[in-house]
Design a protein around this motif. Structure first.
Motif, PDB file in Angstrom:
ATOM      1  N   MET A   1       0.835  -1.184   0.000  1.00  0.00           N
ATOM      2  CA  MET A   1       0.000   0.000   0.000  1.00  0.00           C
ATOM      3  C   MET A   1       0.882   1.250   0.000  1.00  0.00           C
ATOM      4  SD  MET A   1      -3.167   0.704   2.472  1.00  0.00           S
ATOM      5  CE  MET A   1      -3.359   2.303   3.173  1.00  0.00           C
ATOM      6  N   THR A   2       0.537   2.226  -0.803  1.00  0.00           N
ATOM      7  CA  THR A   2       1.295   3.458  -0.913  1.00  0.00           C
ATOM      8  C   THR A   2       0.938   4.412   0.225  1.00  0.00           C
ATOM      9  OG1 THR A   2       1.262   3.230  -3.313  1.00  0.00           O
ATOM     10  CG2 THR A   2       1.822   5.393  -2.433  1.00  0.00           C
ATOM     11  N   GLN A   3       1.974   5.061   0.791  1.00  0.00           N
ATOM     12  CA  GLN A   3       1.775   6.036   1.861  1.00  0.00           C
ATOM     13  C   GLN A   3       0.977   7.231   1.334  1.00  0.00           C
ATOM     14  OE1 GLN A   3       2.902   6.236   5.239  1.00  0.00           O
ATOM     15  NE2 GLN A   3       1.676   8.076   5.260  1.00  0.00           N
ATOM     16  N   LYS A   4      -0.043   7.649   2.052  1.00  0.00           N
ATOM     17  CA  LYS A   4      -0.824   8.848   1.730  1.00  0.00           C
ATOM     18  C   LYS A   4      -0.446   9.929   2.736  1.00  0.00           C
ATOM     19  CE  LYS A   4      -3.489   6.856  -1.355  1.00  0.00           C
ATOM     20  NZ  LYS A   4      -3.790   7.259  -2.680  1.00  0.00           N
ATOM     21  N   TYR A   5       0.038  11.027   2.246  1.00  0.00           N
ATOM     22  CA  TYR A   5       0.440  12.121   3.116  1.00  0.00           C
ATOM     23  C   TYR A   5      -0.649  13.185   3.197  1.00  0.00           C
ATOM     24  CZ  TYR A   5       5.086  10.102   2.713  1.00  0.00           C
ATOM     25  OH  TYR A   5       6.151   9.249   2.754  1.00  0.00           O
ATOM     26  N   VAL A   6      -0.501  14.070   4.173  1.00  0.00           N
ATOM     27  CA  VAL A   6      -1.387  15.211   4.340  1.00  0.00           C
ATOM     28  C   VAL A   6      -0.550  16.476   4.189  1.00  0.00           C
ATOM     29  CG1 VAL A   6      -2.805  16.481   6.003  1.00  0.00           C
ATOM     30  CG2 VAL A   6      -3.010  14.003   5.828  1.00  0.00           C
ATOM     31  N   VAL A   7      -1.073  17.433   3.428  1.00  0.00           N
ATOM     32  CA  VAL A   7      -0.416  18.720   3.261  1.00  0.00           C
ATOM     33  C   VAL A   7      -1.117  19.739   4.156  1.00  0.00           C
ATOM     34  CG1 VAL A   7       0.135  20.585   1.657  1.00  0.00           C
ATOM     35  CG2 VAL A   7       0.209  18.204   0.873  1.00  0.00           C
ATOM     36  N   GLU A   8      -0.341  20.410   4.966  1.00  0.00           N
ATOM     37  CA  GLU A   8      -0.847  21.532   5.764  1.00  0.00           C
ATOM     38  C   GLU A   8      -0.414  22.805   5.036  1.00  0.00           C
ATOM     39  OE1 GLU A   8      -0.585  23.313  10.304  1.00  0.00           O
ATOM     40  OE2 GLU A   8       0.821  21.768   9.667  1.00  0.00           O
ATOM     41  N   LEU A   9      -1.377  23.584   4.602  1.00  0.00           N
ATOM     42  CA  LEU A   9      -1.119  24.808   3.850  1.00  0.00           C
ATOM     43  C   LEU A   9      -1.387  25.993   4.772  1.00  0.00           C
ATOM     44  CD1 LEU A   9      -1.577  25.547   0.303  1.00  0.00           C
ATOM     45  CD2 LEU A   9      -3.059  26.912   1.746  1.00  0.00           C
ATOM     46  N   VAL A  10      -0.325  26.710   5.124  1.00  0.00           N
ATOM     47  CA  VAL A  10      -0.436  27.841   6.047  1.00  0.00           C
ATOM     48  C   VAL A  10      -0.091  29.115   5.273  1.00  0.00           C
ATOM     49  CG1 VAL A  10       0.328  28.830   8.236  1.00  0.00           C
ATOM     50  CG2 VAL A  10       0.293  26.338   7.934  1.00  0.00           C
ATOM     51  N   LYS A  11      -0.980  30.104   5.353  1.00  0.00           N
ATOM     52  CA  LYS A  11      -0.758  31.383   4.679  1.00  0.00           C
ATOM     53  C   LYS A  11      -0.789  32.505   5.713  1.00  0.00           C
ATOM     54  CE  LYS A  11      -3.143  30.001   0.447  1.00  0.00           C
ATOM     55  NZ  LYS A  11      -4.251  30.363  -0.465  1.00  0.00           N
ATOM     56  N   TRP A  12       0.043  33.530   5.471  1.00  0.00           N
ATOM     57  CA  TRP A  12       0.048  34.679   6.363  1.00  0.00           C
ATOM     58  C   TRP A  12       0.657  35.887   5.669  1.00  0.00           C
ATOM     59  CZ3 TRP A  12       3.692  30.771   6.989  1.00  0.00           C
ATOM     60  CH2 TRP A  12       5.019  31.149   6.874  1.00  0.00           C
ATOM     61  N   THR A  13       0.471  37.037   6.301  1.00  0.00           N
ATOM     62  CA  THR A  13       1.065  38.284   5.855  1.00  0.00           C
ATOM     63  C   THR A  13       2.022  38.762   6.941  1.00  0.00           C
ATOM     64  OG1 THR A  13      -0.954  38.834   4.654  1.00  0.00           O
ATOM     65  CG2 THR A  13       0.564  40.648   5.102  1.00  0.00           C
ATOM     66  N   ALA A  14       3.183  39.222   6.530  1.00  0.00           N
ATOM     67  CA  ALA A  14       4.162  39.749   7.480  1.00  0.00           C
ATOM     68  C   ALA A  14       3.709  41.111   8.000  1.00  0.00           C
ATOM     69  CB  ALA A  14       5.524  39.885   6.813  1.00  0.00           C
ATOM     70  N   LEU A  15       4.142  41.425   9.198  1.00  0.00           N
ATOM     71  CA  LEU A  15       3.913  42.765   9.740  1.00  0.00           C
ATOM     72  C   LEU A  15       4.698  43.781   8.915  1.00  0.00           C
ATOM     73  CD1 LEU A  15       4.221  41.983  13.555  1.00  0.00           C
ATOM     74  CD2 LEU A  15       2.119  42.524  12.305  1.00  0.00           C
ATOM     75  N   ASP A  16       4.261  45.020   8.933  1.00  0.00           N
ATOM     76  CA  ASP A  16       4.970  46.078   8.212  1.00  0.00           C
ATOM     77  C   ASP A  16       6.429  46.139   8.661  1.00  0.00           C
ATOM     78  OD1 ASP A  16       2.712  46.812   6.797  1.00  0.00           O
ATOM     79  OD2 ASP A  16       2.185  48.452   8.159  1.00  0.00           O
TER      80      ASP A  16
END
Length: 98
Positions: A1-16
């Motif tokens: 059986m092939t390993q199934k991974y999970v992607v965690e997608l994190v997005k953000w904006t930097a402070l000025d």
């Protein structure tokens, strides 16, 4: 059986005033701590044309991905990264690799 991974997608904006170099350095400092967590596979950082940061984390499974937030919260490397980020801009999504 092939390993199934999970992607965690994190997005953000930097402070000025936060430079790209400062942000990438903070993410680089996070990696040694991430590598100690159960289920961590890899991480890749990107920045889109609008200046939003996008971090992709690959995990063995969703449980490890979800647990990582609590495990990283007390670490100084996490606090260092969060000090550069607009907390209201952070979004997290989980994607299943087919």
């Amino acid at each position: 059986m092939t390993q199934k991974y999970v992607v965690e997608l994190v997005k953000w904006t930097a402070l000025d005033g936060v430079t790209d170099a400062k942000m990438t350095d903070a993410v680089d400092r996070l990696l040694p701590d991430l590598k100690t967590l159960p289920g961590f596979v890899k991480q890749d950082l990107y920045k889109d044309d609008d200046g939003q940061w996008v971090d992709l984390y690959i995990w063995d499974n969703r449980e490890d991905a979800l647990a990582s937030n609590d495990l990283m919260a007390p670490k100084p490397s996490f606090a260092g990264l969060m000090s550069l980020i607009d907390p209201t801009s952070v979004t997290i999504e989980f994607l299943n690799l087919p």
